[in-house]
Design a protein around this motif. Structure first.
Motif: not given
Length: 308
Positions: A216-240
């Motif tokens: 459940v946590s990762y479903v919400y995390i994935a949705l939040a990451i997809l809403r990040i506009r920049t590719r760099e921002g998405r990669l940074k969020a996913f790396s954590t």
């Protein structure tokens, strides 16, 4: 060796993975190396988290707890296995067998719950960053860690208590490297249906609650990451989250396959390798995975090496 009641068998024989002396020496060398890497890696993580102020945050607090668990996890089985490879006497007393099972199941349950808590921590950090300090206060982190330890120990105490009243009359030889629940069930001449039900219900509650919370946590995390506009921002969020997601995928799969299935489908010879993965290999990989993919940990290590 058979027995008529639950006190007639005084010891079990742990056959391990091989009875060939040459193969035993190779296995001794391999598992000694793995055990030392696991110990050194997790002790290093503990020292870095304790000594570097940059790592005094909830994520690293839980990582420190995970390192303590992993040290106990490997130490509950590996030293006895290594001693058996150097000795002809591969016996373990019934009391020691029960104690070994208790600690192994305890640390396994605690690890499941700590991994679930770590997923929740990442969820709060990514989905509610402005309220992170409030949701993950020191008091809340301490309560979450204490709950994980208490639930893991209680879960194991239930299984160990039920195991202690079983009778064993199908021999005392375990084709395994430690005393685990499924192989002991196969040696028992008592009705183990209650034990198996408790293993599935109580143990399953620990595993599935942690797994469900993680998913459940990762479903919400994935949705939040997809809403990040920049590719760099998405990669940074996913790396954590990448390191934690890697460990979770490896760990829960093997735990579910080993314990939450009918005893009739268990084979000591075929399934004894699985605990090596989740009980020895993963505790060794945890500090490597978290350190190699984490800039803060690598920075703390470089700082410590520069000081020395």
């Amino acid at each position: 060796m058979g027995r008529e009641n639950n006190t007639s068998v005084t010891e079990f024989i742990l056959l391990g993975f091989s009875s060939n002396p040459a193969e035993e020496l190779v296995l001794f060398g391999v598992f000694t190396a793995i055990y030392l890497v696991a110990l050194l890696g997790n002790v290093l993580i503990l020292l870095l988290v304790s000594l570097d102020s940059r790592l005094h945050s909830p994520m690293y607090f839980f990582l420190g707890n995970l390192s303590v668990v992993d040290i106990g996890y490997t130490s509950s089985t590996v030293p006895k296995m290594l001693a058996n490879y150097l000795s002809r006497d591969k016996s373990i007393s019934w009391a020691s067998c029960l104690s070994q099972m208790f600690f192994f199941i305890s640390f396994g349950g605690i690890e499941c719950l700590i991994l679930g808590v770590m997923a929740y921590d990442r969820y709060v950090a990514i989905c509610h960053p402005l309220h992170y300090g409030m949701f993950m206060s020191r008091r809340m982190c301490a309560l979450l860690a204490a709950a994980a330890w208490a639930m893991g120990l209680t879960n194991s105490a239930v299984h160990s208590s039920l195991m202690s009243i079983l009778s064993f009359c199908r021999g005392n030889v375990l084709h395994h490297f430690f005393c685990d629940i499924p192989p002991l069930f196969q040696l028992s001449c008592s009705d183990t249906r209650t034990n198996q039900a408790v293993t599935i219900v109580v143990g399953g509650a620990i595993v599935f609650s942690s797994l469900l919370g993680t998913l459940v946590s990762y479903v919400y995390i994935a949705l939040a990451i997809l809403r990040i506009r920049t590719r760099e921002g998405r990669l940074k969020a996913f790396s954590t989250c990448a390191s934690h997601l890697t460990v979770v995928s490896l760990y829960f799969g093997t735990i579910l396959f080993t314990y939450l299935r009918p005893n009739s489908t268990y084979s000591q010879e075929q399934d004894r390798a699985l605990p090596v993965l989740y009980g020895i290999i993963i505790p060794m990989l945890n500090p490597i995975i978290y350190s190699l993919r984490n800039k803060d940990v690598k920075g703390a290590l470089q700082k410590a090496l520069a000081r020395s």
